[in-house]
Design a protein around this motif. Sequence first.
Motif, short mmCIF file in Angstrom:
data_model
loop_
_atom_site.label_atom_id
_atom_site.label_comp_id
_atom_site.label_asym_id
_atom_site.label_seq_id
_atom_site.Cartn_x
_atom_site.Cartn_y
_atom_site.Cartn_z
N PHE A 71 0.80 -1.23 0.00
CA PHE A 71 0.00 0.00 0.00
C PHE A 71 0.83 1.27 0.00
O PHE A 71 0.27 2.38 -0.07
CB PHE A 71 -0.94 0.00 1.22
CG PHE A 71 -1.96 -1.10 1.19
CD1 PHE A 71 -3.04 -1.05 0.34
CD2 PHE A 71 -1.83 -2.21 2.01
CE1 PHE A 71 -3.99 -2.06 0.31
CE2 PHE A 71 -2.76 -3.24 1.99
CZ PHE A 71 -3.84 -3.17 1.13
N ARG A 72 2.16 1.14 0.10
CA ARG A 72 3.07 2.29 0.03
C ARG A 72 2.75 3.36 1.09
O ARG A 72 2.84 4.56 0.83
CB ARG A 72 3.01 2.94 -1.36
CG ARG A 72 3.33 1.98 -2.50
CD ARG A 72 4.78 1.58 -2.50
NE ARG A 72 5.09 0.69 -3.62
CZ ARG A 72 6.31 0.20 -3.85
NH1 ARG A 72 7.31 0.53 -3.05
NH2 ARG A 72 6.52 -0.61 -4.86
N ILE A 73 2.37 2.93 2.26
CA ILE A 73 2.10 3.86 3.36
C ILE A 73 3.43 4.34 3.93
O ILE A 73 4.37 3.54 4.07
CB ILE A 73 1.25 3.18 4.44
CG1 ILE A 73 -0.11 2.78 3.85
CG2 ILE A 73 1.05 4.08 5.66
CD1 ILE A 73 -0.98 2.00 4.82
N PRO A 74 3.57 5.61 4.26
CA PRO A 74 4.83 6.12 4.82
C PRO A 74 5.25 5.36 6.08
O PRO A 74 4.45 4.71 6.75
CB PRO A 74 4.50 7.59 5.14
CG PRO A 74 3.40 7.94 4.20
CD PRO A 74 2.59 6.69 4.04
N VAL A 75 6.53 5.47 6.39
CA VAL A 75 7.12 4.68 7.47
C VAL A 75 6.49 4.99 8.82
O VAL A 75 6.11 4.08 9.57
CB VAL A 75 8.64 4.91 7.53
CG1 VAL A 75 9.24 4.23 8.77
CG2 VAL A 75 9.30 4.36 6.28
N LEU A 76 6.35 6.28 9.16
CA LEU A 76 5.85 6.64 10.49
C LEU A 76 4.42 6.15 10.74
O LEU A 76 4.15 5.56 11.79
CB LEU A 76 5.96 8.15 10.70
CG LEU A 76 5.71 8.65 12.14
CD1 LEU A 76 6.69 7.98 13.10
CD2 LEU A 76 5.86 10.15 12.21
N PRO A 77 3.45 6.37 9.81
CA PRO A 77 2.11 5.80 10.04
C PRO A 77 2.13 4.27 10.11
O PRO A 77 1.36 3.68 10.88
CB PRO A 77 1.31 6.29 8.83
CG PRO A 77 2.02 7.51 8.37
CD PRO A 77 3.47 7.25 8.64
N SER A 78 2.98 3.63 9.33
CA SER A 78 3.09 2.17 9.38
C SER A 78 3.61 1.71 10.74
O SER A 78 3.13 0.74 11.31
CB SER A 78 4.01 1.66 8.27
OG SER A 78 3.51 1.99 7.00
N LEU A 79 4.61 2.43 11.24
CA LEU A 79 5.16 2.12 12.56
C LEU A 79 4.10 2.30 13.64
O LEU A 79 3.98 1.48 14.57
CB LEU A 79 6.37 3.02 12.83
CG LEU A 79 7.12 2.79 14.14
CD1 LEU A 79 7.74 1.40 14.18
CD2 LEU A 79 8.22 3.85 14.31
N LEU A 80 3.32 3.36 13.53
CA LEU A 80 2.25 3.62 14.49
C LEU A 80 1.20 2.51 14.43
O LEU A 80 0.71 2.05 15.47
CB LEU A 80 1.61 4.98 14.21
CG LEU A 80 0.50 5.43 15.15
CD1 LEU A 80 1.01 5.53 16.58
CD2 LEU A 80 -0.05 6.78 14.69
N ALA A 81 0.85 2.06 13.22
CA ALA A 81 -0.12 0.98 13.07
C ALA A 81 0.40 -0.32 13.69
O ALA A 81 -0.34 -1.06 14.34
CB ALA A 81 -0.44 0.77 11.59
N GLY A 82 1.68 -0.59 13.50
CA GLY A 82 2.27 -1.79 14.08
C GLY A 82 2.25 -1.77 15.59
O GLY A 82 1.92 -2.76 16.24
N HIS A 83 2.58 -0.62 16.17
CA HIS A 83 2.59 -0.51 17.63
C HIS A 83 1.16 -0.53 18.18
O HIS A 83 0.94 -0.99 19.30
CB HIS A 83 3.33 0.75 18.04
CG HIS A 83 4.81 0.60 18.03
ND1 HIS A 83 5.59 0.65 19.16
CD2 HIS A 83 5.67 0.35 17.00
CE1 HIS A 83 6.86 0.47 18.85
NE2 HIS A 83 6.92 0.28 17.55
N PHE A 84 0.22 -0.03 17.41
CA PHE A 84 -1.18 -0.12 17.83
C PHE A 84 -1.61 -1.58 17.94
O PHE A 84 -2.28 -1.99 18.90
CB PHE A 84 -2.07 0.62 16.84
CG PHE A 84 -3.53 0.30 16.96
CD1 PHE A 84 -4.28 0.77 18.02
CD2 PHE A 84 -4.16 -0.51 16.00
CE1 PHE A 84 -5.62 0.45 18.15
CE2 PHE A 84 -5.49 -0.81 16.10
CZ PHE A 84 -6.23 -0.34 17.18
#
Length: 260
Positions: free
Chosen positions: A124-137
């Motif tokens: 989905f080519r989501i930027p790194v920071l939102p992806s990191l936030l989703a993973g930690h969520f």
Amino acid sequence: MKKNKWLTAYAAVIFAFLMIPLLIITVTAFGGGSAITFPIDSFSVKWFANVFSLKSFRRSFLTSLEVAFLATIIALLVGVPAAYALARSHMKGRQLLKSIFLSPTIVPGIVIGFILYQFLILTFRIPVLPSLLAGHFMVTLPYVIRVVGSAMEQFDFSIEEAAWSLGCPKGKAFFQVVLPNVTSGISSAFMLAFINSFNNIPVSMFLTGPGVSTFPATLMNYIEYNYDPTVSAVSVLLMAATVIIMVIVDKTLGIASLAK
């Protein structure tokens, strides 16, 4: 009496097993040499100054704080209503739904990190920071549901129903009757989720990228190329911060209340 002596000795061995490594790390943090040694050759506090002088440490520490705080807040916003619904509901498949919510604690973190990397970043080519936030969520949500859910199950919902019968709207009763009675569970969930998010390595290693790195990941990269007592100094600072936080919590909420 003999059994009590054996139990005391066993407890002493376990306590020593847990505390001796922490004491060794604390001592090595004050070593003056260029490598971690025990016992230390000379006394110095320069490695503590080195922790604050490294830009990568400062930047990644702030990133970890930001991600852990936001992920925990979002997990609370999702997890508290979910725990309430699971506690109130008597529908079929309730245990299955609860197991689905808690599944990230069963699946290894490295698997979750790899899957999220494949889908969020590569697909989905989501930027790194939102992806990191989703993973930690995903990592923190199960802790919120489990801890808050335990507090909800101990709550007497007849009090809420009495509020309904007196004309209090359901939404207002939730905020004014239910939540104040499970604040200890919410506080415990926040602390547990925040600490797990801040210390997470497997998910973070897959979802970090150029300019975005969490503190544990940066520390792991530093250890790969350096073996000086800076790492020990970081550990001592984190231990001291944990002790300070626990003292503050004990003075404000009380440690006993978090165990309920």
